[in-house]
Design an enzyme around this catalytic site. Structure first.
Site, PDB file in Angstrom:
ATOM      1  N   LYS A  22     -16.465  54.686  35.924  1.00 12.36           N
ATOM      2  CA  LYS A  22     -17.048  53.781  34.927  1.00 12.36           C
ATOM      3  C   LYS A  22     -16.283  52.460  34.869  1.00 12.36           C
ATOM      4  CE  LYS A  22     -15.805  54.155  30.504  1.00 12.36           C
ATOM      5  NZ  LYS A  22     -15.348  52.977  29.797  1.00 12.36           N
ATOM      6  N   ASN A  23     -14.969  52.542  34.770  1.00 13.52           N
ATOM      7  CA  ASN A  23     -14.207  51.300  34.567  1.00 13.52           C
ATOM      8  C   ASN A  23     -14.216  50.397  35.801  1.00 13.52           C
ATOM      9  OD1 ASN A  23     -13.711  52.010  31.969  1.00 13.52           O
ATOM     10  ND2 ASN A  23     -11.590  52.659  32.308  1.00 13.52           N
ATOM     11  N   ARG A  93     -16.528  46.744  25.378  1.00 17.08           N
ATOM     12  CA  ARG A  93     -15.310  46.042  25.747  1.00 17.08           C
ATOM     13  C   ARG A  93     -15.500  45.200  27.024  1.00 17.08           C
ATOM     14  NH1 ARG A  93     -10.962  44.575  23.784  1.00 17.08           N
ATOM     15  NH2 ARG A  93      -9.325  44.135  25.280  1.00 17.08           N
ATOM     16  N   CYS A 117     -13.809  51.085  22.358  1.00 15.35           N
ATOM     17  CA  CYS A 117     -13.213  52.162  21.570  1.00 15.35           C
ATOM     18  C   CYS A 117     -12.120  51.625  20.670  1.00 15.35           C
ATOM     19  CB  CYS A 117     -12.625  53.220  22.506  1.00 15.35           C
ATOM     20  SG  CYS A 117     -13.860  54.365  23.121  1.00 15.35           S
ATOM     21  N   ARG A 122      -6.714  45.248  20.619  1.00 16.14           N
ATOM     22  CA  ARG A 122      -6.969  45.004  22.046  1.00 16.14           C
ATOM     23  C   ARG A 122      -7.184  43.515  22.269  1.00 16.14           C
ATOM     24  NH1 ARG A 122     -10.798  49.918  24.133  1.00 16.14           N
ATOM     25  NH2 ARG A 122      -9.918  49.359  26.143  1.00 16.14           N
ATOM     26  N   PRO A 123      -6.080  42.745  22.251  1.00 15.24           N
ATOM     27  CA  PRO A 123      -6.206  41.296  22.409  1.00 15.24           C
ATOM     28  C   PRO A 123      -6.653  40.931  23.819  1.00 15.24           C
ATOM     29  CG  PRO A 123      -3.893  41.946  22.483  1.00 15.24           C
ATOM     30  CD  PRO A 123      -4.679  43.200  22.188  1.00 15.24           C
ATOM     31  N   ILE A 124      -7.166  39.697  23.987  1.00 22.40           N
ATOM     32  CA  ILE A 124      -7.518  39.242  25.338  1.00 22.40           C
ATOM     33  C   ILE A 124      -6.767  37.945  25.676  1.00 22.40           C
ATOM     34  CG2 ILE A 124      -9.775  40.394  25.467  1.00 22.40           C
ATOM     35  CD1 ILE A 124     -11.027  37.582  24.961  1.00 22.40           C
ATOM     36  N   ASP A 125      -5.607  37.783  25.011  1.00 18.27           N
ATOM     37  CA  ASP A 125      -4.840  36.555  25.233  1.00 18.27           C
ATOM     38  C   ASP A 125      -4.454  36.351  26.700  1.00 18.27           C
ATOM     39  OD1 ASP A 125      -3.198  38.899  24.394  1.00 18.27           O
ATOM     40  OD2 ASP A 125      -1.554  37.608  25.037  1.00 18.27           O
ATOM     41  N   GLN A 126      -4.205  37.449  27.423  1.00 19.28           N
ATOM     42  CA  GLN A 126      -3.792  37.298  28.836  1.00 19.28           C
ATOM     43  C   GLN A 126      -4.956  36.835  29.719  1.00 19.28           C
ATOM     44  OE1 GLN A 126      -0.432  37.578  29.783  1.00 19.28           O
ATOM     45  NE2 GLN A 126      -0.362  37.622  27.537  1.00 19.28           N
ATOM     46  N   ASP A 305      -5.717  56.944  29.396  1.00 16.47           N
ATOM     47  CA  ASP A 305      -7.043  57.544  29.232  1.00 16.47           C
ATOM     48  C   ASP A 305      -7.040  59.061  29.455  1.00 16.47           C
ATOM     49  OD1 ASP A 305      -8.049  55.097  28.630  1.00 16.47           O
ATOM     50  OD2 ASP A 305      -9.244  54.832  30.440  1.00 16.47           O
ATOM     51  N   ILE A 327       0.668  52.386  25.689  1.00 10.80           N
ATOM     52  CA  ILE A 327      -0.317  51.333  25.988  1.00 10.80           C
ATOM     53  C   ILE A 327      -1.095  50.922  24.731  1.00 10.80           C
ATOM     54  CG2 ILE A 327      -2.213  50.612  27.508  1.00 10.80           C
ATOM     55  CD1 ILE A 327       0.094  51.492  29.220  1.00 10.80           C
ATOM     56  N   ARG A 397     -20.667  57.457  26.383  1.00  9.67           N
ATOM     57  CA  ARG A 397     -20.372  56.139  26.961  1.00  9.67           C
ATOM     58  C   ARG A 397     -19.749  56.276  28.338  1.00  9.67           C
ATOM     59  NH1 ARG A 397     -17.876  52.171  22.486  1.00  9.67           N
ATOM     60  NH2 ARG A 397     -17.686  50.954  24.375  1.00  9.67           N
TER      61      ARG A 397
HETATM   62  C1  UD1 Z   1      -8.762  49.264  30.575  1.00  8.31           C
HETATM   63  C2  UD1 Z   1      -9.714  50.432  30.547  1.00  8.31           C
HETATM   64  C3  UD1 Z   1      -9.289  51.452  29.504  1.00  8.31           C
HETATM   65  C4  UD1 Z   1      -7.837  51.837  29.735  1.00  8.31           C
HETATM   66  C5  UD1 Z   1      -6.941  50.619  29.828  1.00  8.31           C
HETATM   67  C6  UD1 Z   1      -5.518  50.956  30.221  1.00  8.31           C
HETATM   68  C7  UD1 Z   1     -11.781  49.366  31.202  1.00  8.31           C
HETATM   69  C8  UD1 Z   1     -13.141  48.913  30.791  1.00  8.31           C
HETATM   70  N1  UD1 Z   1     -11.036  49.933  30.243  1.00  8.31           N
HETATM   71  O1  UD1 Z   1      -8.857  48.658  29.294  1.00  8.31           O
HETATM   72  O2  UD1 Z   1     -10.133  52.575  29.603  1.00  8.31           O
HETATM   73  O3  UD1 Z   1      -7.404  52.611  28.630  1.00  8.31           O
HETATM   74  O4  UD1 Z   1      -7.444  49.724  30.836  1.00  8.31           O
HETATM   75  O5  UD1 Z   1      -5.493  51.646  31.430  1.00  8.31           O
HETATM   76  O6  UD1 Z   1     -11.402  49.277  32.350  1.00  8.31           O
HETATM   77  N2  UD1 Z   1      -3.164  43.468  26.372  1.00  8.31           N
HETATM   78  C9  UD1 Z   1      -2.705  42.302  25.788  1.00  8.31           C
HETATM   79  N3  UD1 Z   1      -3.360  41.138  26.049  1.00  8.31           N
HETATM   80  C10 UD1 Z   1      -4.446  41.077  26.857  1.00  8.31           C
HETATM   81  C11 UD1 Z   1      -4.918  42.249  27.466  1.00  8.31           C
HETATM   82  C12 UD1 Z   1      -4.253  43.443  27.206  1.00  8.31           C
HETATM   83  O7  UD1 Z   1      -1.723  42.334  25.052  1.00  8.31           O
HETATM   84  O8  UD1 Z   1      -4.983  39.971  27.051  1.00  8.31           O
HETATM   85  C13 UD1 Z   1      -2.477  44.748  26.144  1.00  8.31           C
HETATM   86  C14 UD1 Z   1      -3.344  45.782  25.441  1.00  8.31           C
HETATM   87  O9  UD1 Z   1      -3.302  45.634  24.028  1.00  8.31           O
HETATM   88  C15 UD1 Z   1      -2.727  47.082  25.903  1.00  8.31           C
HETATM   89  C16 UD1 Z   1      -2.267  46.749  27.333  1.00  8.31           C
HETATM   90  O10 UD1 Z   1      -2.203  45.336  27.406  1.00  8.31           O
HETATM   91  O11 UD1 Z   1      -1.598  47.394  25.140  1.00  8.31           O
HETATM   92  C17 UD1 Z   1      -3.184  47.252  28.424  1.00  8.31           C
HETATM   93  O12 UD1 Z   1      -4.511  46.838  28.183  1.00  8.31           O
HETATM   94  P1  UD1 Z   1      -5.560  46.586  29.359  1.00  8.31           P
HETATM   95  O13 UD1 Z   1      -5.007  47.120  30.645  1.00  8.31           O
HETATM   96  O14 UD1 Z   1      -5.999  45.182  29.321  1.00  8.31           O
HETATM   97  O15 UD1 Z   1      -6.761  47.499  28.908  1.00  8.31           O
HETATM   98  P2  UD1 Z   1      -8.293  47.198  29.074  1.00  8.31           P
HETATM   99  O16 UD1 Z   1      -8.529  46.399  30.310  1.00  8.31           O
HETATM  100  O17 UD1 Z   1      -8.845  46.726  27.786  1.00  8.31           O
END
Ligand code: UD1
Length: 432
Positions: A22-23, A93, A117, A122-126, A305, A327, A397
């Protein structure tokens, strides 16, 4: 509302075929829109998140042909809207992948801030930091993220945290930027490699996916191709744990055993027998397993996961186990549900202390999120008597034909909605 009704006690035995990841598929579908030619994607899992992503891509104007349950052809030439927003997108997401894909292709995009979920902040700052480094301006207003660039130019980007989403998103945008991009401290998950492989088949020039540094030499445009999604590491891991927890014997087929090593190693350590084949893994659960210490980490570490599922196994193992979630901070919501089934779990911050018990007992529980929902189903399959799992929309999902697959292995589980269906299940399982 649909629920799972489970009668525990049967060991799972037999073969199960694992669906596409899925991912990975979520990233691949977004990447497929980046060409103005047809990209055929096969081995897509037929799950709600994927179907929502395909619908969203179709709504943006791309030509989408669903060839069969697992195959879709996407042609991004007809895309007319770079604004992605609807009720479904706001809950999903991975809609954020359309930011990177459209920014790379059109120089702009506007996408509703992602949901998904509720497993922690779950920030997207990066992601946004990466887009800005490539020359985009970013605005977050009214629940929408807007990115815009006159021109995308390659850059050297060092991510502050290892993020699967940010790695894939920025890699997609960089594929069509001018010049060279170097991404450091990237995620190495199999799905990062899968998206890079598809982009390369579409004509991109990406090297190093699967290592800590990804180098992207931007190209002018991408072209059509055909691609098959890798097998789902987490679905496979879930069935492996289910086999172990029910003291069963299951061969999990159509997998890449290398992707499962982090799970296989842990299962071996606590006493399971694991046999590896070219594209299958057999798990034999042997009596009561041992306790362990587990810390979730980015790949190749133990996946977050899989944390709820393995916690159920440890809840039934001998001794005290420590599970550290590094995580996401909100991933122990299933613990309260397991307590109702007789488990002994104490959660302090991001650590769960699990004292193994001999058995769990059936109860009415609610799936708090996708993977925790799967974990509660595993718990139900081991438990004495009946377990009711509510809120199974989360499970749908991400798991294709979950109940059917478990039934084919001898698990007693049914999707029920009405009192009559519950009674019918009880009657059937009492006699059986
Ligand atoms: C993806 C997976 C999810 C899995 C996760 C970790 C998908 C659709 N989902 O989620 O199932 O649990 O990887 O393997 O593929 N973070 C920041 N800033 C950012 C992005 C992330 O601080 O801009 C932090 C998150 O809060 C978290 C960590 O980085 O603590 C990892 O998150 P990330 O790998 O980005 O997870 P997702 O891509 O959302």
């Amino acid at each position: 509302m649909k629920q799972y009704m489970i009668k525990g006690g049967n060991p799972l035995v037999g073969d199960v075929i694992i669906a596409g990841a899925k991912n990975a598929a979520l990233g691949l579908l977004a990447a497929a829109t980046m060409a103005d030619e047809m990209v055929l994607i096969d081995n897509l899992p037929d799950v709600d998140d994927i179907n929502a992503m395909v619908d969203t891509i179709e709504e943006s104007g791309a030509t989408v042909s669903r060839m069969d349950r697992h195959k879709v052809a996407i042609n991004g030439a007809t895309t007319f809207s770079q604004t992605v927003d609807n009720a479904v997108v706001r809950k999903m997401r991975a809609s954020y992948y359309l930011l990177g894909a459209m920014l790379g292709k059109y120089g702009h995009a506007q996408v509703a801030l992602p949901g998904g979920c509720n497993i922690g902040s779950r920030p997207i700052d990066q992601h946004l930091k990466g887009f800005e480094a490539l020359g985009a301006t970013v605005d977050v207003n009214w629940g929408m993220v807007s990115v815009h660039a006159e021109k995308l130019t390659g850059a050297h980007i060092f991510f502050d945290v290892v993020s699967v989403g940010a790695t894939i998103n920025v890699m997609m945008a960089a594929a069509l930027a001018e010049g060279k991009t170097v991404l450091e401290n990237v995620a190495k998950e199999p799905h990062v490699v899968d998206v890079a492989n598809l982009l390369n088949k579409m004509g991109a020039n990406i090297k190093g996916a699967g290592t800590d540094v990804i180098r992207v030499q931007g190209v002018k445009k991408l072209h059509g191709t055909e691609y098959s999604v890798i097998p789902d590491q987490i679905e496979a891991g879930t069935f492996m744990v289910a086999a172990a927890a029910t003291k069963g014997d299951v061969t999990v087929k159509n997998v890449i055993p290398k992707h499962l090593e982090c799970i296989s190693a842990k299962l071996r350590e606590i006493g399971c027998e694991i046999l590896e084949f070219d594209d299958a893994v057999r798990v034999i659960g042997k009596g009561r397993l041992k306790s362990s210490k587990i810390k979730t980490l980015p790949y190749p570490g133990f996946p977050t996961d899989m944390q709820p599922q393995i916690a159920v196994l440890l809840a039934l193992s001998k001794g005290t186990s420590i599970v550290t979630e590094s995580i996401f901070e909100n991933r122990f919501k299933y613990a309260d549900e397991l307590l109702r089934m007789g488990a002994s779990i104490q959660v302090e911050g991001n650590v769960a202390v699990i004292k193994g018990v001999e058995k769990l007992t059936g109860a009415d529980v609610s799936a708090p999120d996708l993977r925790a929902g799967a974990a509660l189903v595993i718990a139900g399959l081991t438990a004495v008597d009946y377990t009711h799992v509510d809120d199974i929309k989360y499970i749908m999902r991400g798991y294709e034909d979950f109940a059917e697959k478990l039934r084919s292995l001898g698990g007693q589980i049914a999707e029920v909605e009405t009192e009559e269906e519950i009674e019918r299940f009880k009657l059937k399982t009492r006699i059986g």
